[in-house]
Design a protein around this motif. Structure first.
Motif, PDB file in Angstrom:
ATOM      1  N   GLY A  75      30.503  30.487  79.695  1.00 32.29           N
ATOM      2  CA  GLY A  75      30.447  31.623  78.779  1.00 32.29           C
ATOM      3  C   GLY A  75      30.322  32.963  79.479  1.00 32.29           C
ATOM      4  N   SER A  77      32.464  35.424  80.066  1.00 32.05           N
ATOM      5  CA  SER A  77      33.052  36.588  79.390  1.00 32.05           C
ATOM      6  C   SER A  77      32.180  37.029  78.211  1.00 32.05           C
ATOM      7  N   LYS A  78      31.592  36.074  77.512  1.00 28.92           N
ATOM      8  CA  LYS A  78      30.701  36.411  76.398  1.00 28.92           C
ATOM      9  C   LYS A  78      29.442  37.114  76.910  1.00 28.92           C
ATOM     10  N   ASN A  81      30.307  40.706  77.830  1.00 26.41           N
ATOM     11  CA  ASN A  81      30.423  41.533  76.629  1.00 26.41           C
ATOM     12  C   ASN A  81      29.064  41.865  76.039  1.00 26.41           C
ATOM     13  N   MET A  82      28.172  40.884  76.009  1.00 32.07           N
ATOM     14  CA  MET A  82      26.835  41.107  75.448  1.00 32.07           C
ATOM     15  C   MET A  82      26.040  42.116  76.276  1.00 32.07           C
ATOM     16  N   GLU A  85      27.506  45.607  75.823  1.00 36.86           N
ATOM     17  CA  GLU A  85      27.146  46.110  74.495  1.00 36.86           C
ATOM     18  C   GLU A  85      25.689  46.572  74.475  1.00 36.86           C
TER      19      GLU A  85
END
Length: 98
Positions: A75, A77-78, A81-82, A85
């Motif tokens: 995970g 890439s997730k 992104n998190m 963000e």
């Protein structure tokens, strides 16, 4: 003696001005990324996290569990992104799990 400016600044604005004038933003980003990782991942992952370091646009995370390292690698890439963000800007482009 130099004259004082009569500008009223909030404490946050004064700190941001100090950080930008002294070129401390990279160091603040390093600290803030560590805090974001700890907050996002929770105690389960933090118990196995031994080191977190941001170099340029790569986040290096050392883990003491090879099983957890493998799970998190699926995970990436997730996670990127998190974190971006949470930071409010594109700070991390790559994660290396060790």
């Amino acid at each position: 003696m130099a004259k004082r400016k009569n500008n009223n600044l909030s404490m946050g604005e004064a700190l941001q001005e100090f950080i930008s004038q002294n070129k401390l933003q990279k160091g603040m980003d390093r600290v803030n990324v560590r805090d974001a990782w700890k907050q996002m991942m929770g105690n389960g992952v933090n118990n196995y996290t031994t080191a977190i370091e941001l170099r340029n646009d790569t986040l290096f995370v050392s883990l003491s569990s090879s099983v957890l390292r493998e799970e998190l690698s699926h995970g990436k890439s997730k996670i990127i992104n998190m974190i971006n963000e949470e930071m409010g800007k594109e700070l991390v482009k790559k994660i290396v799990l060790r």
